[in-house]
Design a protein around this motif. Sequence first.
Motif, PDB file in Angstrom:
ATOM      1  N   THR A 107       0.824   5.224   0.618  1.00 28.46           N
ATOM      2  CA  THR A 107      -0.060   6.128   1.341  1.00 28.46           C
ATOM      3  C   THR A 107       0.532   7.523   1.405  1.00 28.46           C
ATOM      4  O   THR A 107       1.735   7.702   1.622  1.00 28.46           O
ATOM      5  CB  THR A 107      -0.293   5.610   2.777  1.00 28.46           C
ATOM      6  OG1 THR A 107      -0.808   4.276   2.721  1.00 28.46           O
ATOM      7  CG2 THR A 107      -1.279   6.487   3.534  1.00 28.46           C
TER       8      THR A 107
ATOM      9  N   GLU B 204      -3.552   0.467  -3.236  1.00 25.10           N
ATOM     10  CA  GLU B 204      -3.092  -0.832  -2.719  1.00 25.10           C
ATOM     11  C   GLU B 204      -3.030  -1.857  -3.853  1.00 25.10           C
ATOM     12  O   GLU B 204      -3.858  -1.833  -4.769  1.00 25.10           O
ATOM     13  CB  GLU B 204      -4.082  -1.296  -1.650  1.00 25.10           C
ATOM     14  CG  GLU B 204      -3.763  -2.635  -1.001  1.00 25.10           C
ATOM     15  CD  GLU B 204      -4.923  -3.070  -0.128  1.00 25.10           C
ATOM     16  OE1 GLU B 204      -4.982  -2.635   1.042  1.00 25.10           O
ATOM     17  OE2 GLU B 204      -5.790  -3.819  -0.635  1.00 25.10           O
TER      18      GLU B 204
ATOM     19  N   ARG C 297       0.851  -1.185   0.000  1.00 23.03           N
ATOM     20  CA  ARG C 297       0.000   0.000   0.000  1.00 23.03           C
ATOM     21  C   ARG C 297       0.890   1.240   0.000  1.00 23.03           C
ATOM     22  O   ARG C 297       1.804   1.350   0.823  1.00 23.03           O
ATOM     23  CB  ARG C 297      -0.891  -0.032   1.236  1.00 23.03           C
ATOM     24  CG  ARG C 297      -1.942   1.036   1.317  1.00 23.03           C
ATOM     25  CD  ARG C 297      -2.771   0.846   2.590  1.00 23.03           C
ATOM     26  NE  ARG C 297      -3.536  -0.396   2.571  1.00 23.03           N
ATOM     27  CZ  ARG C 297      -4.211  -0.863   3.619  1.00 23.03           C
ATOM     28  NH1 ARG C 297      -4.196  -0.204   4.770  1.00 23.03           N
ATOM     29  NH2 ARG C 297      -4.892  -1.989   3.512  1.00 23.03           N
TER      30      ARG C 297
ATOM     31  N   TYR D  11      -4.730   6.223  -0.163  1.00 25.43           N
ATOM     32  CA  TYR D  11      -3.750   5.210  -0.556  1.00 25.43           C
ATOM     33  C   TYR D  11      -4.216   4.461  -1.790  1.00 25.43           C
ATOM     34  O   TYR D  11      -5.401   4.463  -2.144  1.00 25.43           O
ATOM     35  CB  TYR D  11      -3.481   4.231   0.592  1.00 25.43           C
ATOM     36  CG  TYR D  11      -4.659   3.367   1.011  1.00 25.43           C
ATOM     37  CD1 TYR D  11      -4.916   2.142   0.399  1.00 25.43           C
ATOM     38  CD2 TYR D  11      -5.505   3.780   2.036  1.00 25.43           C
ATOM     39  CE1 TYR D  11      -5.978   1.345   0.790  1.00 25.43           C
ATOM     40  CE2 TYR D  11      -6.582   2.992   2.437  1.00 25.43           C
ATOM     41  CZ  TYR D  11      -6.814   1.782   1.806  1.00 25.43           C
ATOM     42  OH  TYR D  11      -7.888   0.995   2.185  1.00 25.43           O
TER      43      TYR D  11
END
Length: 281
Positions: A66, A219, A64, A217
Amino acid sequence: MTQPEDADARRAIRPVICYPPENLPAADMARYEAARKNLTQTDRVTVPPREARTFSVPAGQFFRITSVEGPQVGDLNLHNAQNLSERFYSGKSRALHGTHLTTGERLWSSFPHMRPLATITHDTLAWYGIDSFGGSVHDVIGTRCDPYTHALLSDGGQYHHCCHSNLVRALAEHTGLSRAEAEPLVHDVLNVFMCTGFTRDTGQYFMKASPVRPGDYIEFVAETDLLGNLSACPGGDCSASHSSDAASCYPLQVDVFRAEPDAMAGWKPAAENSYDRTHGD
């Protein structure tokens, strides 16, 4: 210039999608959605502003990217960790999925392998869609800011924190290669969080302020063992300029997660392309 009499008729011919997405091998999104509900963090890498860092993701695990402090875009390279020459092919990913990627779409690898390196499993900016300027988020149309173009456009200006330069330094440090050896392995990117498009009148590539905010984010699940390389772009949110120290820049965070074994039971890494190069050429 004189237009032909049938100019309007020629323009009116309807387009045809080159690669119908329904013919692509489907990602197992139901499995991934179930697996991502119970993830255990195994690693965290912080990418400083105007720098790049590498990270590793075993096949079947999630990662992920972010935004953590302020609006910031990132330039992402992906390699097969066991064979760095197999790397993300942004041009073919663009041809297969479109100019901007989001949940359910895949990052395909270079020839002759041509398999998904990663699949996008969640995107908190998916709501943005395509704006009235034709802009959207997470593009595969820009290449990466680089010192060569910067020098060309600035009468020989020298800037060493372009995303290309950052990615080269990070890859060299990770692999032990010299920078000269690492540079050819750096490739066109997924512009994470970057909002871009083409102008309607001139067809020029544009950027505008990214809609990303801290906590947003994107992912992915790794479809094979991956070496990632992410640069926190010197353009910050790319609202005004890049390849300079003028923009406000912020770090990006990369987290790696392991799914519960039962959730990924029977899952296998993506197979290489089935085309037989020994025949038909």
